[in-house]
Design a protein around this motif. Structure first.
Motif, short mmCIF file in Angstrom:
data_model
loop_
_atom_site.label_atom_id
_atom_site.label_comp_id
_atom_site.label_asym_id
_atom_site.label_seq_id
_atom_site.Cartn_x
_atom_site.Cartn_y
_atom_site.Cartn_z
N ALA A 42 5.27 -4.83 2.25
CA ALA A 42 3.93 -5.17 2.70
C ALA A 42 2.87 -4.33 2.00
O ALA A 42 1.78 -4.83 1.66
CB ALA A 42 3.83 -5.00 4.22
N ALA A 43 3.15 -3.04 1.78
CA ALA A 43 2.19 -2.17 1.10
C ALA A 43 1.98 -2.60 -0.35
O ALA A 43 0.85 -2.66 -0.84
CB ALA A 43 2.67 -0.72 1.16
N ILE A 44 3.07 -2.91 -1.06
CA ILE A 44 2.95 -3.40 -2.44
C ILE A 44 2.15 -4.68 -2.48
O ILE A 44 1.27 -4.86 -3.32
CB ILE A 44 4.36 -3.60 -3.04
N SER A 45 2.43 -5.57 -1.53
CA SER A 45 1.75 -6.87 -1.51
C SER A 45 0.28 -6.74 -1.17
O SER A 45 -0.55 -7.50 -1.69
CB SER A 45 2.43 -7.79 -0.49
N LEU A 46 -0.08 -5.78 -0.30
CA LEU A 46 -1.47 -5.67 0.13
C LEU A 46 -2.38 -5.33 -1.04
O LEU A 46 -3.49 -5.88 -1.16
CB LEU A 46 -1.61 -4.62 1.23
N LEU A 95 -6.49 -2.19 4.72
CA LEU A 95 -6.31 -1.00 3.88
C LEU A 95 -6.40 0.28 4.69
O LEU A 95 -5.72 1.27 4.39
CB LEU A 95 -7.36 -0.99 2.76
N VAL A 96 -7.23 0.27 5.73
CA VAL A 96 -7.43 1.47 6.54
C VAL A 96 -6.16 1.86 7.29
O VAL A 96 -5.65 2.99 7.11
CB VAL A 96 -8.62 1.29 7.50
N LEU A 148 -1.07 5.13 7.70
CA LEU A 148 0.37 5.17 7.93
C LEU A 148 1.14 5.70 6.73
O LEU A 148 2.37 5.78 6.75
CB LEU A 148 0.89 3.76 8.28
N GLY A 149 0.43 6.06 5.65
CA GLY A 149 1.07 6.66 4.47
C GLY A 149 1.87 5.69 3.63
O GLY A 149 2.82 6.11 2.94
N TRP A 188 3.07 6.68 -4.57
CA TRP A 188 3.01 6.36 -6.01
C TRP A 188 3.96 5.23 -6.38
O TRP A 188 3.65 4.40 -7.25
CB TRP A 188 3.31 7.60 -6.83
N THR A 189 5.12 5.19 -5.75
CA THR A 189 6.08 4.11 -6.06
C THR A 189 5.46 2.75 -5.76
O THR A 189 5.52 1.83 -6.59
CB THR A 189 7.37 4.30 -5.25
N ASN A 190 4.88 2.62 -4.59
CA ASN A 190 4.30 1.34 -4.20
C ASN A 190 3.09 0.98 -5.06
O ASN A 190 2.93 -0.17 -5.48
CB ASN A 190 3.90 1.37 -2.72
#
Length: 252
Positions: free
Chosen positions: A49-53, A187-188, A193-194, A198-200
């Motif tokens: 989800a983080a990569i996609s956002l 994004l907030v 939630l960290g 860097w990987t993502n």
């Protein structure tokens, strides 16, 4: 490795991101729910989800520019506040649930959307539903929750929006702008939630060139190509990934 190098991840992520970007261009918006289920076959759902956002926010820049000012103002006054409330509720869930539970919930949401799409296709077109503040607020809040958990906000919102039978361009613009606003709001809590390590971020950067290509392709397709075949591809892909996520979340 800082960067994800698994070939299976990219074999799934590249077509999923491209299809998502096509949906962001206003063509077959249900494709927007495909990226996270596809990536989550390989990665934990919060990481996918983080990569996609990051990618969704990049897609939104092109989509917002293309559809700016064409939305239904009355609907936006209802669904934007509802969606923001939903993001807050979704962030609380995302921070408290295990990755396995999130995967299972995403699988259920995905399969529910597939069932809804098949049901709505078979029942034909009902008369246009009236504007409803209550239904719009409830559906947009539910959309904000599922969007925050796994960017799967389309199913709840479409329960309200599809029966409204808005003109095609107005419908597309309202959806694109709604999810554009919601993604930037997300994004907030994702940052808090960290989830932006860097990987993502570097993996998002590798996939980033697909975003403008897909968005502009979606804008072009929206005006020229029937959506039936595209919907079938997306629905079958969602069905496969939804079953996999339910297995991982509740059975394995």
């Amino acid at each position: 490795m800082i960067l994800i190098t698994d070939p299976l991840f990219y074999a799934l992520a590249i077509p999923a991101v491209l299809l998502t970007a096509i949906g962001k261009g206003g063509f077959a918006g249900s494709a927007g729910g495909l990226a996270v289920p596809a990536m989550a076959v390989v990665l934990p759902v919060p990481q996918a989800a983080a990569i996609s956002l990051v990618l969704l926010c990049a897609m939104d820049l092109s989509g917002l520019k293309a559809w700016w000012g064409l939305w239904d103002k009355r609907e936006m006054r209802v669904i934007i506040p509802g969606g923001i409330v939903g993001v807050g509720l979704g962030a609380l869930l995302l921070g408290s649930l295990s990755p396995q539970m999130v995967a299972g919930l995403l699988g259920v949401i995905t399969l529910g959307f597939v069932a809804y799409r098949l049901w709505s296709t078979r029942r034909g077109l009902p008369p246009a539903a009236p504007h409803s503040v209550v239904k719009g607020a409830i559906c947009s809040a539910a959309s904000g929750i599922t969007s925050t958990l796994a960017h799967a906000g389309a199913p709840p919102l479409q329960i309200y929006m599809l029966p409204r039978r808005l003109p095609r361009a107005t419908f597309a613009a309202t959806n694109v702008v709604f999810f554009g606003v919601i993604n930037y709001v997300k994004l907030v809590p994702y940052g808090m939630l960290g989830l932006f390590d860097w990987t993502n971020l570097l993996t998002s950067l590798v996939l980033l060139p697909l975003c403008p290509i897909g968005v502009h392709l979606g804008i072009w397709m929206q005006k020229r190509i029937p959506e039936a075949l595209f919907y079938r591809i997306v629905v079958w892909a969602l069905l496969a990934s939804g079953l996999k996520l339910v297995w991982d979340g509740f059975i394995a």
